[in-house]
Design an enzyme around this catalytic site. Structure first.
Site, PDB file in Angstrom:
ATOM      1  N   LYS A   1       0.825  -1.218   0.000  1.00  0.00           N
ATOM      2  CA  LYS A   1       0.000   0.000   0.000  1.00  0.00           C
ATOM      3  C   LYS A   1       0.861   1.272   0.000  1.00  0.00           C
ATOM      4  CE  LYS A   1      -4.027  -2.148   2.244  1.00  0.00           C
ATOM      5  NZ  LYS A   1      -5.044  -2.013   3.331  1.00  0.00           N
TER       6      LYS A   1
ATOM      7  N   TYR B   1     -12.322  -2.048  -4.100  1.00  0.00           N
ATOM      8  CA  TYR B   1     -12.825  -2.247  -2.731  1.00  0.00           C
ATOM      9  C   TYR B   1     -14.358  -2.186  -2.660  1.00  0.00           C
ATOM     10  CZ  TYR B   1      -8.266  -2.263  -0.358  1.00  0.00           C
ATOM     11  OH  TYR B   1      -7.016  -2.598   0.105  1.00  0.00           O
TER      12      TYR B   1
ATOM     13  N   ASN C   1      -2.216   0.291   6.749  1.00  0.00           N
ATOM     14  CA  ASN C   1      -1.658  -0.949   7.304  1.00  0.00           C
ATOM     15  C   ASN C   1      -0.809  -1.737   6.297  1.00  0.00           C
ATOM     16  OD1 ASN C   1      -3.720  -1.826   5.734  1.00  0.00           O
ATOM     17  ND2 ASN C   1      -4.877  -2.831   7.374  1.00  0.00           N
TER      18      ASN C   1
ATOM     19  N   HIS D   1      -2.252  -5.333   1.416  1.00  0.00           N
ATOM     20  CA  HIS D   1      -3.523  -6.012   1.152  1.00  0.00           C
ATOM     21  C   HIS D   1      -3.224  -7.449   0.783  1.00  0.00           C
ATOM     22  CE1 HIS D   1      -7.460  -6.998  -0.564  1.00  0.00           C
ATOM     23  NE2 HIS D   1      -6.777  -7.612  -1.500  1.00  0.00           N
TER      24      HIS D   1
ATOM     25  N   GLU E   1      -9.548 -10.771  -7.837  1.00  0.00           N
ATOM     26  CA  GLU E   1      -8.598  -9.665  -7.663  1.00  0.00           C
ATOM     27  C   GLU E   1      -7.419  -9.777  -8.625  1.00  0.00           C
ATOM     28  OE1 GLU E   1      -9.596  -8.903  -2.920  1.00  0.00           O
ATOM     29  OE2 GLU E   1      -7.582  -9.542  -3.496  1.00  0.00           O
TER      30      GLU E   1
HETATM   31  N1  UDP Z   1      -9.893  -0.488   7.251  1.00  0.00           N
HETATM   32  C1  UDP Z   1      -9.983   0.688   7.960  1.00  0.00           C
HETATM   33  N2  UDP Z   1     -10.693   0.702   9.142  1.00  0.00           N
HETATM   34  C2  UDP Z   1     -11.294  -0.418   9.635  1.00  0.00           C
HETATM   35  C3  UDP Z   1     -11.203  -1.617   8.904  1.00  0.00           C
HETATM   36  C4  UDP Z   1     -10.491  -1.626   7.714  1.00  0.00           C
HETATM   37  O1  UDP Z   1      -9.452   1.713   7.547  1.00  0.00           O
HETATM   38  O2  UDP Z   1     -11.924  -0.347  10.709  1.00  0.00           O
HETATM   39  C5  UDP Z   1      -9.126  -0.517   5.973  1.00  0.00           C
HETATM   40  C6  UDP Z   1      -7.749  -1.171   6.139  1.00  0.00           C
HETATM   41  O3  UDP Z   1      -6.849  -0.512   5.265  1.00  0.00           O
HETATM   42  C7  UDP Z   1      -8.035  -2.592   5.687  1.00  0.00           C
HETATM   43  C8  UDP Z   1      -9.015  -2.351   4.534  1.00  0.00           C
HETATM   44  O4  UDP Z   1      -9.840  -1.284   5.010  1.00  0.00           O
HETATM   45  O5  UDP Z   1      -6.859  -3.254   5.286  1.00  0.00           O
HETATM   46  C9  UDP Z   1      -9.886  -3.526   4.158  1.00  0.00           C
HETATM   47  O6  UDP Z   1     -10.524  -4.013   5.332  1.00  0.00           O
HETATM   48  P1  UDP Z   1     -10.610  -5.585   5.625  1.00  0.00           P
HETATM   49  O7  UDP Z   1     -11.602  -5.766   6.725  1.00  0.00           O
HETATM   50  O8  UDP Z   1     -10.846  -6.323   4.347  1.00  0.00           O
HETATM   51  O9  UDP Z   1      -9.150  -5.906   6.213  1.00  0.00           O
HETATM   52  P2  UDP Z   1      -7.941  -6.760   5.599  1.00  0.00           P
HETATM   53  O10 UDP Z   1      -8.528  -7.876   4.781  1.00  0.00           O
HETATM   54  O11 UDP Z   1      -7.109  -5.795   4.780  1.00  0.00           O
HETATM   55  O12 UDP Z   1      -7.182  -7.274   6.795  1.00  0.00           O
HETATM   56 MG    MG Z   2      -9.909  -7.782   3.237  1.00  0.00          MG
END
Ligand code: UDP
Ligand code: MG
Length: 138
Positions: free
Chosen positions: A12, A52, A115, A118, A129
């Site tokens: 990212k 997304y 974070n 992805h 994807e």
């Molecule tokens: N995210 C965020 N706040 C939250 C949850 C998710 O900003 O409370 C963002 C974060 O960058 C995350 C992405 O949205 O990686 C996609 O969320 P997901 O629940 O799919 O998490 P991941 O699969 O990336 O662990």
């Molecule tokens: Mg996810």
């Protein structure tokens, strides 16, 4: 059963800005995930929105789209034994403060939004994807 599968990874914008591409790629390779395709791109807002789309009703959607299109990212296809799970294990929990020591997010990330990585969350989503960014990959 362990089978060779593929997953989509994105380094990212926060991690690209902090020169962490090599650090993250090294973790993939050390773990036995082969990088079989990779590309640095700068997503438009529209691309990030589309990628997304499953999160469109979540409160963090707009912020996520703005962040993911804020600078270059590195999209890659990783291949190896149980690639989806292996990559998710390397990434750690979504919230870096809950991620286990030794995971990418624990070691490198600054916040739940920014974070660093992805990773696809299922074989089915991985296929979707991968097609999104690498339509010509056999
Ligand atoms: N995210 C965020 N706040 C939250 C949850 C998710 O900003 O409370 C963002 C974060 O960058 C995350 C992405 O949205 O990686 C996609 O969320 P997901 O629940 O799919 O998490 P991941 O699969 O990336 O662990
Ligand atoms: Mg996810």
């Amino acid at each position: 059963m362990v089978t060779t599968t593929r997953t989509l990874s994105i380094v990212k914008p926060d991690a690209v800005r902090r020169s962490l591409i090599g650090n993250i790629f090294n973790r993939f390779e050390q773990a036995g995930l082969n990088i079989i395709a990779t590309n640095m791109i700068h997503m438009t807002q529209e691309q990030a929105k589309q990628f997304y789309i499953i999160h469109k009703d979540r409160p963090f959607y707009n912020e996520l789209v703005t962040f993911m299109s804020s600078g270059p990212v590195v999209v890659s296809v990783l291949e190896g034994p149980n690639a989806v799970k292996m990559n998710r294990d390397l990434m750690g929990a979504t919230n870096p403060s809950e991620a286990q020591a030794g995971t990418i997010r624990h070691d490198l990330s600054e916040s739940i939004g920014e974070n660093s990585v992805h990773g696809s969350d299922s074989d089915e989503n991985a296929a979707t994807e991968i097609r999104f960014f690498f339509p010509d990959l056999a």
